[in-house]
Write a protein that holds these residues in place. Structure first.
Motif, mmCIF file in Angstrom:
data_model
loop_
_atom_site.group_PDB
_atom_site.id
_atom_site.type_symbol
_atom_site.label_atom_id
_atom_site.label_comp_id
_atom_site.label_asym_id
_atom_site.label_seq_id
_atom_site.Cartn_x
_atom_site.Cartn_y
_atom_site.Cartn_z
ATOM 1 N N THR A 354 0.824 -1.214 0.000
ATOM 2 C CA THR A 354 0.000 0.000 0.000
ATOM 3 C C THR A 354 0.852 1.255 0.000
ATOM 4 O O THR A 354 0.586 2.220 -0.712
ATOM 5 C CB THR A 354 -0.932 -0.007 1.232
ATOM 6 O OG1 THR A 354 -1.743 -1.173 1.217
ATOM 7 C CG2 THR A 354 -1.829 1.217 1.230
ATOM 8 N N THR A 355 1.905 1.230 0.815
ATOM 9 C CA THR A 355 2.812 2.385 0.888
ATOM 10 C C THR A 355 3.512 2.615 -0.446
ATOM 11 O O THR A 355 3.670 3.748 -0.912
ATOM 12 C CB THR A 355 3.863 2.160 2.003
ATOM 13 O OG1 THR A 355 3.205 1.934 3.238
ATOM 14 C CG2 THR A 355 4.792 3.360 2.106
ATOM 15 N N SER A 359 3.090 5.957 -2.958
ATOM 16 C CA SER A 359 4.193 6.814 -3.336
ATOM 17 C C SER A 359 4.391 6.853 -4.849
ATOM 18 O O SER A 359 4.907 7.792 -5.394
ATOM 19 C CB SER A 359 5.493 6.337 -2.658
ATOM 20 O OG SER A 359 5.799 5.018 -3.065
#
Length: 359
Positions: A354-355, A359
């Motif tokens: 998810t991160t 980004s």
């Protein structure tokens, strides 16, 4: 690696825990745990103890495999006790009544034991699939009935003969015995130890290399899913019980054909319940069951040596019970810890994914 840890860690934890529990009991009773354990280990190298352990382990292994087959199908076949006794009695009767030529005689006796055990397991199987009767209840009741059936068969006027104030079947002719492997003063290993090994190999092949083994395990883990996949769950229940009973029928044959050469009203009993403990200890795995059978036999045979140092041999019974209880608890604890670790790992991966996408 996690799978191997999950298989090996629980029995190790269970044995260590039971040893600690017995050590506490010995200390409370005023005995030295280290001395007791040393005496038990040293006893293995004396007289015929080692051979006796191997012989007992072969019996425990056969009955453990019989129980494990039921467990794989999610069946609790407590009736292994009655099934092996019926199989042994019928095999001894046939062997004593018929004067058969060598090889043919041994084969007939072995097949009779298997058929007898399977036939006695058929009734609870049929009641299970046709009436939904719990196999636990029916097999427990049949264990008690087995004693009555054997008493009727092995009596004077039927198939029994009086031998030194003990009633037994007619002795099996020496041509139908299965000779053991002699180690001189160390004792003689039962010839049917080799049969126990073959049964273990066959059990492994059945589970891991055959369609039947796959269907057996699938039906035990999820009958609904197995049925959806085209597996007849009721048919699998009947087959599993019959195979379990057939293997159970072999249990007493190492003693009948290798030592006693007859079946008596006072022949050893209780192997069926030991088989449940051994199967639990081995987690239904052929290698694990072999380890469990050897451990159980070691504790049984070496317990006699405790009398020498005035330690009650009942301490071994405590250890055996603690091992079984600890194994069940340990596997569940390890399973939950591994499940929690897997959930955390998946959570971290999802969070990282998810991160990365954000980004």
């Amino acid at each position: 690696m996690r799978s191997l840890r999950g298989k090996l860690l629980p029995p190790v934890v269970a044995i260590v825990f039971s040893a600690l529990l017995c050590s506490v009991a010995l200390i409370i009773s005023g005995s030295n745990p280290a001395k007791a354990l040393a005496v038990m280990v040293v006893q293995v190298g004396r007289d015929t103890t080692l051979v006796d352990i191997v012989n007992s382990a072969s019996v425990y292994y056969l009955v453990g495999i019989a129980v494990a087959i039921g467990f794989k199908m999610n069946l609790f076949n407590i009736g292994v006790e009655g099934q092996y006794r019926i199989g042994a009695a019928l095999a001894a009767i046939v062997g004593g009544q018929l004067n058969m030529p060598p090889v043919i005689g041994q084969i007939v006796i072995i097949l009779t034991a298997m058929v007898g055990g399977a036939a006695y397991a058929a009734l609870p199987a049929i009641l299970k699939v046709t009436r939904g009767v719990s196999e636990v209840i029916t097999t427990i009741m049949l264990n008690a009935i087995a004693g009555g059936i054997i008493a009727l068969l092995i009596k004077q006027g039927a198939f029994g003969v009086l031998n030194n104030n003990n009633i037994s079947t007619k002795p099996i002719p020496s041509s139908n015995w299965i000779p053991g492997i002699s180690f001189g003063s160390a004792g003689t290993v039962f010839g049917l130890v080799l049969l126990a090994i073959l049964v273990g190999v066959g059990y492994w092949v059945l589970l891991n290399r055959t369609r039947f083994g796959f269907e057996l395990q699938a039906s035990g883990e999820s009958p609904t899913a197995a049925t959806a996949g085209g597996v007849d769950a009721k048919r699998m229940i009947v087959i599993a019980m019959l195979v379990s009973g057939a293997i159970a029928g072999l249990t007493a044959l190492p003693e009948v054909l290798g030592r006693d050469h007859a079946y008596t009203l006072i022949s050893p009993q209780g192997y069926g319940f030991t088989g449940i403990a051994v199967a639990l200890l081995g987690r239904n795995n052929p290698g694990g069951i072999a380890f469990g059978a050897l451990l159980w036999a070691f504790l049984d045979q070496s317990a006699v040596s405790l009398d020498v140092i005035q330690v009650p041999r009942e301490i071994v019974t405590i250890m055996q019970g603690a091992i079984v209880l600890s194994v069940v608890v340990s596997y569940e604890v390890i399973r939950r810890l591994e499940l929690a670790a897997e959930q955390r790992r998946v959570g971290l991966q999802l969070a990282a994914a998810t991160t990365g996408s954000a980004s």
